[in-house]
Motif scaffolding. Structure first.
Motif, short mmCIF file in Angstrom:
data_model
loop_
_atom_site.label_atom_id
_atom_site.label_comp_id
_atom_site.label_asym_id
_atom_site.label_seq_id
_atom_site.Cartn_x
_atom_site.Cartn_y
_atom_site.Cartn_z
N LYS A 1 -8.47 49.62 17.49
CA LYS A 1 -8.98 50.99 17.55
C LYS A 1 -10.19 51.12 18.47
CE LYS A 1 -7.57 52.00 12.83
NZ LYS A 1 -8.05 52.26 11.46
N SER A 2 -10.77 50.00 18.89
CA SER A 2 -11.97 50.08 19.73
C SER A 2 -11.63 50.63 21.10
CB SER A 2 -12.64 48.71 19.84
OG SER A 2 -11.80 47.82 20.53
N SER A 3 -12.64 51.03 21.81
CA SER A 3 -12.48 51.69 23.10
C SER A 3 -11.77 50.81 24.12
CB SER A 3 -13.86 52.08 23.64
OG SER A 3 -13.74 52.64 24.91
N HIS A 4 -10.80 51.40 24.81
CA HIS A 4 -10.06 50.68 25.85
C HIS A 4 -10.23 51.36 27.21
CE1 HIS A 4 -8.11 48.02 23.00
NE2 HIS A 4 -7.78 49.07 22.27
N ASP A 5 -11.33 52.09 27.41
CA ASP A 5 -11.47 52.85 28.65
C ASP A 5 -12.02 52.02 29.80
OD1 ASP A 5 -14.13 52.59 27.95
OD2 ASP A 5 -14.57 54.72 27.92
N PRO B 1 -18.25 49.78 29.61
CA PRO B 1 -18.59 49.14 30.89
C PRO B 1 -17.75 47.87 31.08
CG PRO B 1 -20.24 48.56 29.25
CD PRO B 1 -19.27 49.49 28.58
N PRO B 2 -17.58 47.46 32.33
CA PRO B 2 -16.81 46.24 32.58
C PRO B 2 -17.55 45.02 32.06
CG PRO B 2 -17.77 47.06 34.61
CD PRO B 2 -18.07 48.09 33.55
N PHE B 3 -16.79 43.97 31.73
CA PHE B 3 -17.39 42.76 31.18
C PHE B 3 -16.59 41.53 31.61
CE2 PHE B 3 -14.23 44.09 28.14
CZ PHE B 3 -13.64 42.92 27.73
N ASN B 4 -17.25 40.38 31.52
CA ASN B 4 -16.63 39.08 31.73
C ASN B 4 -16.83 38.25 30.48
OD1 ASN B 4 -16.05 39.67 34.42
ND2 ASN B 4 -17.91 38.68 35.17
N ILE B 5 -15.89 37.35 30.20
CA ILE B 5 -16.07 36.34 29.17
C ILE B 5 -15.88 35.00 29.86
CG2 ILE B 5 -15.28 35.39 26.98
CD1 ILE B 5 -14.21 38.17 26.29
N GLU B 6 -16.89 34.17 29.75
CA GLU B 6 -16.93 32.90 30.47
C GLU B 6 -17.04 31.76 29.46
OE1 GLU B 6 -20.10 30.92 33.64
OE2 GLU B 6 -20.43 32.92 32.86
N GLN B 7 -16.26 30.71 29.68
CA GLN B 7 -16.39 29.52 28.85
C GLN B 7 -17.39 28.59 29.53
OE1 GLN B 7 -12.75 27.61 27.75
NE2 GLN B 7 -13.78 26.05 26.53
N LYS B 8 -18.51 28.35 28.85
CA LYS B 8 -19.57 27.53 29.42
C LYS B 8 -19.35 26.05 29.15
CE LYS B 8 -22.87 29.17 31.00
NZ LYS B 8 -23.18 29.34 32.39
N SER B 9 -18.77 25.72 28.00
CA SER B 9 -18.45 24.34 27.64
C SER B 9 -17.30 24.41 26.63
CB SER B 9 -19.67 23.63 27.03
OG SER B 9 -19.93 24.13 25.74
N ASP B 10 -16.95 23.28 26.05
CA ASP B 10 -15.87 23.27 25.07
C ASP B 10 -16.20 24.11 23.84
OD1 ASP B 10 -14.31 21.66 26.64
OD2 ASP B 10 -14.81 19.80 25.59
N SER C 1 -23.77 58.21 33.13
CA SER C 1 -24.87 58.07 32.16
C SER C 1 -24.30 58.47 30.81
CB SER C 1 -26.06 58.94 32.54
OG SER C 1 -25.69 60.30 32.53
N ARG C 2 -23.46 57.60 30.30
CA ARG C 2 -22.81 57.88 29.02
C ARG C 2 -23.01 56.72 28.07
NH1 ARG C 2 -16.47 57.14 30.75
NH2 ARG C 2 -16.75 55.20 31.87
N LYS C 3 -22.72 56.97 26.81
CA LYS C 3 -22.88 55.91 25.83
C LYS C 3 -21.60 55.08 25.76
CE LYS C 3 -21.67 58.80 21.89
NZ LYS C 3 -22.12 59.28 20.59
N PHE C 4 -21.73 53.90 25.18
CA PHE C 4 -20.57 53.03 25.03
C PHE C 4 -20.72 52.17 23.79
CE2 PHE C 4 -23.50 50.28 27.30
CZ PHE C 4 -23.33 49.06 26.68
N ASN C 5 -19.59 51.67 23.33
CA ASN C 5 -19.52 50.66 22.28
C ASN C 5 -18.50 49.62 22.73
OD1 ASN C 5 -21.21 51.32 20.00
ND2 ASN C 5 -19.91 53.13 19.74
N ARG C 6 -18.89 48.37 22.73
CA ARG C 6 -17.98 47.26 23.02
C ARG C 6 -17.95 46.39 21.78
NH1 ARG C 6 -14.03 47.19 26.57
NH2 ARG C 6 -14.72 47.92 28.58
#
Length: 140
Positions: A27-31, A34-43, A91-96
């Motif tokens: 149900k969370s926002s799929h618009d 803002p854009p994001f990255n998920i990075e694996q830093k180690s195991d 200039s809008r609000k967001f929830n991630r």
């Protein structure tokens, strides 16, 4: 099409909360903002980086609730009577929202050059072997 529930899998005992987490995440926002990255830093460590250009530290909040990492941003409106000929900067609000797995803990969060970095670490659970004694008798 019938909705498949975890109750249909009798070997998954105690995972009822997982179904609720999956529903909340869907149900969370799929618009895309803002854009994001998920990075694996180690195991066992990760970093989420969210592009929050124009947001100040006071405009952002990070909470963990029910195994969900929630990042909220809301810019404060400036009442300086500016007249825009073109307004292309949002200039809008967001929830991630990000669902955290068992043992994943939120570390530090750093705002740098319009990017919000949030570090996560997974603790490795100790393997526990338990032997259950079998008694002869009647159930209570």
């Amino acid at each position: 099409m019938a909705k498949l529930t975890l109750g249909a899998y009798p070997h998954l005992l105690g995972f009822e909360g997982l179904e609720r987490l999956l529903e909340n995440t869907s149900k969370s926002s799929h618009d895309g903002y803002p854009p994001f990255n998920i990075e694996q830093k180690s195991d066992h460590s990760y970093r989420i980086t969210i592009a929050v250009a124009g947001f100040k530290m006071n405009d952002l909040s990070i909470t963990v609730e029910d195994r969900q990492l929630i990042i909220h941003g809301q810019q404060t409106e400036e009442n300086d009577n500016r007249i825009f000929l073109h307004r292309g900067i949002a200039s809008r609000k967001f929830n991630r929202t990000f669902v955290l797995g068992d043992g994943v803990e939120v570390g530090e969060a750093v705002l740098e050059n319009g990017l919000l970095h949030i570090d996560l670490a997974r603790s490795i659970p100790e393997v526990v072997v338990q032997t259950i004694n079998i008694k002869k008798g009647k159930l209570k």
